[in-house]
Design an enzyme around this catalytic site. Structure first.
Site, PDB file in Angstrom:
ATOM      1  CE  LYS A  25      -4.407   1.087   0.161  1.00 44.68           C
ATOM      2  NZ  LYS A  25      -5.563   0.327  -0.342  1.00 44.68           N
TER       3      LYS A  25
HETATM    4  P1  NAD Z   1     -13.047   8.321  -2.307  1.00 43.44           P
HETATM    5  O1  NAD Z   1     -12.035   9.357  -1.973  1.00 43.44           O
HETATM    6  O2  NAD Z   1     -13.516   8.184  -3.706  1.00 43.44           O
HETATM    7  O3  NAD Z   1     -14.368   8.503  -1.413  1.00 43.44           O
HETATM    8  C1  NAD Z   1     -14.389   8.671  -0.037  1.00 43.44           C
HETATM    9  C2  NAD Z   1     -15.669   9.448   0.283  1.00 43.44           C
HETATM   10  O4  NAD Z   1     -15.843   9.506   1.688  1.00 43.44           O
HETATM   11  C3  NAD Z   1     -15.623  10.883  -0.232  1.00 43.44           C
HETATM   12  O5  NAD Z   1     -16.838  11.181  -0.894  1.00 43.44           O
HETATM   13  C4  NAD Z   1     -15.438  11.701   1.042  1.00 43.44           C
HETATM   14  O6  NAD Z   1     -16.020  12.992   0.933  1.00 43.44           O
HETATM   15  C5  NAD Z   1     -16.169  10.837   2.052  1.00 43.44           C
HETATM   16  N1  NAD Z   1     -15.734  11.082   3.426  1.00 43.44           N
HETATM   17  C6  NAD Z   1     -14.485  11.355   3.870  1.00 43.44           C
HETATM   18  N2  NAD Z   1     -14.496  11.521   5.195  1.00 43.44           N
HETATM   19  C7  NAD Z   1     -15.759  11.309   5.605  1.00 43.44           C
HETATM   20  C8  NAD Z   1     -16.405  11.325   6.861  1.00 43.44           C
HETATM   21  N3  NAD Z   1     -15.730  11.587   7.969  1.00 43.44           N
HETATM   22  N4  NAD Z   1     -17.728  11.037   6.906  1.00 43.44           N
HETATM   23  C9  NAD Z   1     -18.420  10.759   5.791  1.00 43.44           C
HETATM   24  N5  NAD Z   1     -17.865  10.748   4.563  1.00 43.44           N
HETATM   25  C10 NAD Z   1     -16.558  11.028   4.475  1.00 43.44           C
HETATM   26  O7  NAD Z   1     -12.439   6.955  -1.755  1.00 43.44           O
HETATM   27  P2  NAD Z   1     -12.839   5.472  -2.185  1.00 43.44           P
HETATM   28  O8  NAD Z   1     -11.913   5.044  -3.234  1.00 43.44           O
HETATM   29  O9  NAD Z   1     -14.304   5.399  -2.386  1.00 43.44           O
HETATM   30  O10 NAD Z   1     -12.406   4.690  -0.850  1.00 43.44           O
HETATM   31  C11 NAD Z   1     -13.247   4.639   0.280  1.00 43.44           C
HETATM   32  C12 NAD Z   1     -12.783   3.509   1.173  1.00 43.44           C
HETATM   33  O11 NAD Z   1     -12.810   2.289   0.438  1.00 43.44           O
HETATM   34  C13 NAD Z   1     -11.348   3.620   1.718  1.00 43.44           C
HETATM   35  O12 NAD Z   1     -11.285   3.020   2.981  1.00 43.44           O
HETATM   36  C14 NAD Z   1     -10.552   2.789   0.725  1.00 43.44           C
HETATM   37  O13 NAD Z   1      -9.335   2.315   1.274  1.00 43.44           O
HETATM   38  C15 NAD Z   1     -11.529   1.682   0.466  1.00 43.44           C
HETATM   39  N6  NAD Z   1     -11.299   0.944  -0.788  1.00 43.44           N
HETATM   40  C16 NAD Z   1     -11.295   1.578  -1.979  1.00 43.44           C
HETATM   41  C17 NAD Z   1     -11.113   0.829  -3.149  1.00 43.44           C
HETATM   42  C18 NAD Z   1     -11.177   1.458  -4.528  1.00 43.44           C
HETATM   43  O14 NAD Z   1     -11.150   0.702  -5.511  1.00 43.44           O
HETATM   44  N7  NAD Z   1     -11.280   2.773  -4.658  1.00 43.44           N
HETATM   45  C19 NAD Z   1     -10.890  -0.542  -3.079  1.00 43.44           C
HETATM   46  C20 NAD Z   1     -10.909  -1.177  -1.836  1.00 43.44           C
HETATM   47  C21 NAD Z   1     -11.124  -0.409  -0.701  1.00 43.44           C
END
Ligand code: NAD
Length: 481
Positions: free
Chosen positions: A112
């Site tokens: 990561k």
């Molecule tokens: P992203 O940046 O696209 O979205 C995150 C969202 O959460 C944003 O809309 C942000 O405004 C919101 N947010 C941030 N802080 C917040 C809070 N305190 N309360 C409510 N909303 C809040 O990120 P993502 O890619 O969707 O990733 C989200 C999670 O999923 C992370 O933990 C990431 O590690 C995990 N993840 C992502 C992927 C991927 O393919 N993108 C894959 C596996 C896991």
């Protein structure tokens, strides 16, 4: 702006939480001495500090790339852009990647990366220069490479950043014919694959489909019936949360009754229009003033709303010892990485909640990344060789059935809808979704089997870790380590 250290985690160390969860599973496995520690510890973490001349001065940035386990190579894991990025978090996320890849049987080790940056504080040109420089630093240490270490998008990054990284890598390695496989999550037209952007949210949907195919899982949660009409609360309407909420509401008839974002939460018992809410969020930067919905200024309180399924899809440590006892949802699907601390997890377990754990629930992203990596190495789209052949064979069968019906006066007629669907050969998106569905179904079944076979296994998380750790242990033993 760039040198402010990340604050200490409010609910303990993320890495310790992951290690504790791993520890529960490891005690139930009979691992040879020393192997447990070998699997648990993070192999290496590289910290990079680099300067980029921006806005008339040299701005310094801090980035990390952590490699948790190289029992398979390349190692795989996203790159996060956020001010909260720190070594503990990156190492926890790298460990989760190891277990996730093992659980869904992908031939990757876990890694990561992260850059401590607020991506909203910089314009597109600046972000591109920062990302290209970060790629250069990673490449010098072989921390980005098709055969050794393959990043992907995570919080704060997307296909735009992956395209910059792939292009920067290509310039550094012009003779590497496989250079595009150095990152996944790239745009279509630049080595990406159909279905990658939606993949993690789609995987969350497939995880829920599979859970609802298991009456014993549904009963454990104290729920009944199917997904239709289930009331869901989602935290975070980013890549993962948006796609999960969109598919569950538009394809499965579930109702998204609340969405929590940074600025607050919106609630609508009739079910929120997710596409419209996303458009509102993109245009205004928040969910406040979304027409027809009630607004709660306290976003975290939305986690405690009455609902059937809670989907934390934003960030880590949002369910902790301070609020876990107040969570009402009987089923929690961890779309984010590490949304529940070890202390919070214990409380959820005591309260009989059914938790579909992160290492499984959000594995859709890395699964489709694996398809993309294979596609890049194969230099050909999935389905290209078979699609027309498949259509021709299906056409033959339909023509033969229609001929038989006419010859024998049977009066059969195939509906136009059936013929259209049956005749259509599978394109890349169809194949990607099919492969993802297969992997999500298989892993869920394996976790359920472990739980059914061993009464000491209290939950799906422990079962998931056990499946993963057993597999990693077997690989290490085969390697003679
Ligand atoms: P992203 O940046 O696209 O979205 C995150 C969202 O959460 C944003 O809309 C942000 O405004 C919101 N947010 C941030 N802080 C917040 C809070 N305190 N309360 C409510 N909303 C809040 O990120 P993502 O890619 O969707 O990733 C989200 C999670 O999923 C992370 O933990 C990431 O590690 C995990 N993840 C992502 C992927 C991927 O393919 N993108 C894959 C596996 C896991």
């Amino acid at each position: 702006m760039d040198s402010i250290p990340a604050p200490p985690p409010a609910h303990g160390s993320f890495r310790q939480s992951v290690e504790e969860m791993f520890g529960h599973a490891a005690t139930l496995l009979d691992l040879p001495p020393g192997l447990e520690e070998k699997i648990r510890v993070c192999n290496s973490t590289y910290t990079v500090r680099f300067g980029v001349r921006l806005r008339g001065r040299i701005q310094t940035f801090v980035g990390y790339r952590s490699v948790h386990s190289e029992h398979h190579e390349p190692v795989k894991g996203g790159i996060r852009y956020a001010m909260s990025v720190n070594q503990d978090e990156v190492e926890a996320l790298a460990a989760l990647m190891t277990y996730k890849c093992a659980l869904v049987e992908l031939p990757f080790g876990g890694s990561k990366g992260g850059l401590r940056i607020d991506p909203r504080a910089w314009n597109e040109d600046e972000l591109e220069r920062i990302t290209r420089r970060f790629t250069y630093e990673l490449s010098r240490r072989h921390l980005i490479s098709p055969s050794q270490n393959v990043p992907a998008p995570d919080m704060g990054t997307g296909e735009r950043e992956m395209a910059w990284m792939a292009d920067a890598y290509k310039r550094l390695h012009p003779a590497d014919i496989d250079s595009r496989a150095c990152v996944t999550g790239k745009p279509i037209g630049f080595g990406g694959i159909h279905g990658r952007t939606e993949a993690t949210g789609r995987g969350v949907q497939y995880a829920l489909h599979e859970a609802f195919r298991h009456p014993e899982a549904v009963a454990r949660a104290g729920l009944s019936g199917g997904l239709e009409g289930k009331r869901i609360v989602v935290q975070g309407l980013g890549n993962v949360g948006y796609h999960a909420a969109l598919f569950l509401s538009t394809e499965d008839g579930a109702k998204i009754v609340a969405v929590a974002e940074r600025d607050g939460a919106v609630v609508d018992e009739a079910g929120l229009d997710i596409a419209a809410l996303k458009a509102h969020l993109s245009a205004s930067g928040g969910v406040r003033d979304f027409p027809g919905a009630q607004f709660l200024a306290d976003a975290d309180a939305a986690l405690e709303l009455d609902c059937d399924i809670l989907i934390p899809a934003a960030m880590e440590a949002v369910i902790h010892e301070g609020n876990a006892a107040r969570i009402k949802a009987p089923m929690i699907v961890e779309a984010a990485n590490g949304p529940t601390t070890a202390a919070g997890d214990k409380i959820l377990r005591e309260q009989g909640k059914f938790v579909i754990p992160d290492l499984y629930a959000n594995a859709g992203g890395v699964t489709v990344s694996y398809f993309e990596w294979v596609k890049n190495l194969g230099h050909m789209d999935f389905g290209r060789m078979e699609r027309r052949r498949e259509e021709a064979r299906h056409r033959l069968l339909i023509e033969e059935l229609e001929r038989l019906s006419a010859d024998q006066n049977l009066g059969w007629s195939l509906s136009a809808g059936f013929k259209q669907q049956y005749l259509m050969g599978a394109d890349e998106l169809t194949l990607v979704r099919s492969g993802l569905d297969d992997i999500m179904r298989g892993a869920f079944q394996q976790m359920m089997t472990v739980m059914a076979d061993d009464s000491r296994v209290p939950d799906l998380r422990t079962a998931g870790y056990m499946v993963a750790v057993r597999r990693i242990a077997r690989t290490y033993e085969a390697l003679g380590l």
